[in-house]
Design a protein around this motif. Structure first.
Motif, PDB file in Angstrom:
ATOM      1  N   LEU A 333       0.828  -1.214   0.000  1.00  0.00           N
ATOM      2  CA  LEU A 333       0.000   0.000   0.000  1.00  0.00           C
ATOM      3  C   LEU A 333       0.857   1.256   0.000  1.00  0.00           C
ATOM      4  O   LEU A 333       0.520   2.252  -0.622  1.00  0.00           O
ATOM      5  N   GLY A 334       1.978   1.220   0.738  1.00  0.00           N
ATOM      6  CA  GLY A 334       2.823   2.400   0.809  1.00  0.00           C
ATOM      7  C   GLY A 334       4.127   2.137   1.520  1.00  0.00           C
ATOM      8  O   GLY A 334       4.387   1.034   2.018  1.00  0.00           O
ATOM      9  N   ALA A 335       4.960   3.177   1.610  1.00  0.00           N
ATOM     10  CA  ALA A 335       6.288   3.035   2.196  1.00  0.00           C
ATOM     11  C   ALA A 335       6.252   2.765   3.695  1.00  0.00           C
ATOM     12  O   ALA A 335       7.229   2.272   4.263  1.00  0.00           O
ATOM     13  N   ALA A 336       5.134   3.065   4.347  1.00  0.00           N
ATOM     14  CA  ALA A 336       5.030   2.888   5.807  1.00  0.00           C
ATOM     15  C   ALA A 336       4.559   1.494   6.195  1.00  0.00           C
ATOM     16  O   ALA A 336       4.315   1.225   7.379  1.00  0.00           O
ATOM     17  N   ASP A 337       4.412   0.595   5.235  1.00  0.00           N
ATOM     18  CA  ASP A 337       3.937  -0.758   5.545  1.00  0.00           C
ATOM     19  C   ASP A 337       4.815  -1.417   6.603  1.00  0.00           C
ATOM     20  O   ASP A 337       6.041  -1.253   6.611  1.00  0.00           O
ATOM     21  N   ARG A 338       4.182  -2.205   7.472  1.00  0.00           N
ATOM     22  CA  ARG A 338       4.893  -2.917   8.540  1.00  0.00           C
ATOM     23  C   ARG A 338       5.637  -4.141   8.003  1.00  0.00           C
ATOM     24  O   ARG A 338       6.618  -4.579   8.585  1.00  0.00           O
ATOM     25  N   LEU A 339       5.138  -4.739   6.930  1.00  0.00           N
ATOM     26  CA  LEU A 339       5.775  -5.902   6.326  1.00  0.00           C
ATOM     27  C   LEU A 339       6.279  -5.531   4.938  1.00  0.00           C
ATOM     28  O   LEU A 339       5.711  -4.656   4.280  1.00  0.00           O
ATOM     29  N   PRO A 340       7.334  -6.170   4.456  1.00  0.00           N
ATOM     30  CA  PRO A 340       7.893  -5.809   3.148  1.00  0.00           C
ATOM     31  C   PRO A 340       6.991  -6.234   2.004  1.00  0.00           C
ATOM     32  O   PRO A 340       6.115  -7.088   2.157  1.00  0.00           O
ATOM     33  N   PHE A 341       7.247  -5.676   0.834  1.00  0.00           N
ATOM     34  CA  PHE A 341       6.483  -6.025  -0.362  1.00  0.00           C
ATOM     35  C   PHE A 341       6.467  -7.533  -0.590  1.00  0.00           C
ATOM     36  O   PHE A 341       5.458  -8.117  -0.977  1.00  0.00           O
ATOM     37  N   GLY A 342       7.576  -8.214  -0.333  1.00  0.00           N
ATOM     38  CA  GLY A 342       7.682  -9.637  -0.609  1.00  0.00           C
ATOM     39  C   GLY A 342       6.933 -10.541   0.348  1.00  0.00           C
ATOM     40  O   GLY A 342       6.883 -11.758   0.131  1.00  0.00           O
ATOM     41  N   ALA A 343       6.340 -10.000   1.410  1.00  0.00           N
ATOM     42  CA  ALA A 343       5.558 -10.823   2.337  1.00  0.00           C
ATOM     43  C   ALA A 343       4.375 -11.443   1.599  1.00  0.00           C
ATOM     44  O   ALA A 343       3.779 -10.809   0.730  1.00  0.00           O
ATOM     45  N   VAL A 344       4.041 -12.693   1.931  1.00  0.00           N
ATOM     46  CA  VAL A 344       2.951 -13.377   1.245  1.00  0.00           C
ATOM     47  C   VAL A 344       2.019 -14.061   2.240  1.00  0.00           C
ATOM     48  O   VAL A 344       2.419 -14.454   3.333  1.00  0.00           O
ATOM     49  N   GLN A 345       0.775 -14.180   1.814  1.00  0.00           N
ATOM     50  CA  GLN A 345      -0.196 -14.955   2.568  1.00  0.00           C
ATOM     51  C   GLN A 345       0.006 -16.429   2.218  1.00  0.00           C
ATOM     52  O   GLN A 345      -0.018 -16.807   1.041  1.00  0.00           O
ATOM     53  N   ALA A 346       0.228 -17.261   3.232  1.00  0.00           N
ATOM     54  CA  ALA A 346       0.542 -18.664   2.983  1.00  0.00           C
ATOM     55  C   ALA A 346       0.027 -19.527   4.126  1.00  0.00           C
ATOM     56  O   ALA A 346      -0.070 -19.081   5.268  1.00  0.00           O
ATOM     57  N   ALA A 347      -0.309 -20.775   3.809  1.00  0.00           N
ATOM     58  CA  ALA A 347      -0.756 -21.736   4.822  1.00  0.00           C
ATOM     59  C   ALA A 347      -0.469 -23.139   4.320  1.00  0.00           C
ATOM     60  O   ALA A 347      -0.478 -23.395   3.109  1.00  0.00           O
TER      61      ALA A 347
END
Length: 472
Positions: A333-347
């Motif tokens: 969403l933006g530069a202030a995100d808590r997780l990096p762009f590469g974070a993924v939803q996984a299970a």
């Protein structure tokens, strides 16, 4: 409070099983019939432990393995059984491949005569919460702390992808180990992007700019599986999770007051609303089933589609030669995100368990130690074009474009994976979110109205004393 494994979802086909299998929910429940019994395995068979047999699997006691006969087949399991017979000299294996796991095994669990290993998957799987409460399951800690088959210096738990152990944990004990790993993201055809010089966007701002460029070519930037709006929830909720971090995900799952009105969720809803407002969705997408939307995407009518990592296997025979689909992480969403762009939803999913009252539980644990080795997981990946939950299992393999991109996404994410659990825990809330997102994508509600609708449903659920609450 109890914390069962992660989310179940979707209509009853393969994409449903990928998450529901991880959840451990089931049609047939054992109810009060499982309140007796326990973890006492003092009379169960046990062999001498050694470096080659650290869990003490006995050669004199047959091993009974029950595998769900579904889309993955059972060839990967029979290969692991062959290795078991080689390692435990003189051992025999009774292999059964069935479909209605709960229906077939419920009477045996009630009678305390279960098999030694169960692949508890499929629409009629056993209810893990009921089994655990009835003390019918073996705690898999011994297995997780045993030396791995590939490297005795590493424990089995240290060879698994992020979240796999947590996915099988109930009340602090690990009762299941999940063999496959599912990742959610945005899919596109790499040759299409290369041909036009389009670069995959890492931020939502660059996504919107790219969509403007795509539209000039006559291709719709996005389509989605409109009859099942939960597919569109995946990028929405992923953007929110990246922006708000784990605290946001926990607040949503724990039904905290105002959780759905957190700013990152409002911003993510606004992002999806913008797609519709700017005309970036393929016209008519809201009326498409998952197969129709995916077919339209394969025909080149849209550039992006949201989906889980099963998409490539599902589109075999539909995607044209040279389509070379790949998956990318959802933009930030933006530069202030808590997780990096590469974070993924996984299970993880495809749940394996060892019954507490099995005749050969030590053999069951040893079988799983073999199954969750790189060699076994590698064979599974080759047979099924699906990512296993064993880290590094696909290293060195020549992978298809889709599976290769999923593996690369998992590597890039590292420990930055996340998953929501409200969909498994609270079906009414999941439906409320799906319905609201369907309205959001067709601009019948604003982002604020979207959040209001879902928050009312979450608050009503939190007040309902008849609903068992879970926390994480």
């Amino acid at each position: 409070m109890t914390s069962p494994p992660p989310p179940a979802r979707r209509h009853p086909d393969r994409r449903t099983l990928l998450r529901v299998a991880a959840a451990g929910l089931a049609v047939p429940a054992l109810g009060g019939c499982v309140t007796s019994g326990g973890d006492d395995r003092s009379t169960a068979a046990r062999g001498e432990t050694s470096g080659d047999n650290p869990l003490g699997a006995p050669a004199s006691t047959p091993l009974e393995v029950v595998i769900f006969s579904g889309g993955y087949g059972d060839g990967y399991a029979t290969a692991a059984e062959a290795t078991y017979r080689q390692r435990i000299a003189g051992a025999t294996v009774d292999h059964k491949a069935i479909q209605k796991v709960g229906e077939a095994l419920q009477p045996r669990f009630v009678a305390d005569t279960p098999p030694d290993v169960v692949d508890n998957t499929g629409a009629g799987r056993l209810d893990l919460v009921t089994l655990a409460n009835g003390r019918k399951l073996t705690d898999l800690t011994d297995l997780l702390d045993a030396p791995s088959l590939d490297d005795p210096a590493r424990r089995v738990r240290d060879t698994l992808l992020p979240g796999v152990v947590a996915d099988g944990t109930l009340d602090g004990k690990v009762y299941t180990l999940n063999f496959t790993y599912t990742v959610w993201g945005l899919w596109y055809s790499k040759p299409l992007f290369d041909r036009h010089g389009w670069r995959y966007p890492s931020t939502w701002e660059s996504m919107l700019a790219l969509c403007d460029e795509i539209k000039k070519t006559g291709v719709a930037p996005w389509t989605y599986q409109g009859k099942y709006p939960e597919y569109l929830n995946d990028p929405l909720l992923a953007m929110a999770a990246k922006a708000g971090g784990p605290d946001l995900v926990r607040a949503v799952d724990n039904l905290q007051p105002g959780a759905w009105k957190q700013q990152p969720l409002l911003d993510a809803a606004t992002a999806i609303h913008e797609l519709a407002a700017r005309g970036h969705l393929l016209p008519g997408s809201e009326a498409l089933s998952h197969t129709e939307a995916q077919a339209a995407w394969c025909q080149g009518r849209a550039a992006f589609i949201p989906c889980g990592s099963w998409l490539e296997a599902e589109q075999k025979g539909i995607a044209p030669a040279g389509f070379d689909m790949v998956m990318g992480a959802v933009p930030a969403l933006g530069a202030a995100d808590r997780l990096p762009f590469g974070a993924v939803q996984a299970a993880s999913s495809e749940s394996f368990l060892v019954p507490a009252k099995a005749r050969n539980p030590r053999g069951g644990l040893e079988f799983l130690r073999i199954l969750f080795s790189k060699g076994s997981a590698r064979r599974f990946a080759e047979l099924n074009s699906t990512l296993p939950s064993v880290a590094g299992a696909t290293d060195g393999l020549t992978l298809s474009s889709g599976l290769g991109s999923v593996r690369d996404a998992v590597r890039a994410a590292g420990e930055n994976t996340f998953t929501y659990r409200f969909r498994t825990w609270y079906a009414p809330l999941a439906k409320a979110v799906d319905d609201a997102t369907g309205e959001l994508a067709t601009r019948r509600v604003t982002p604020a109205q979207w959040a209001d609708r879902i928050q009312r449903a979450a608050d009503a659920l939190a007040r309902d004393s008849t609903v068992t609450k879970f926390t994480r």
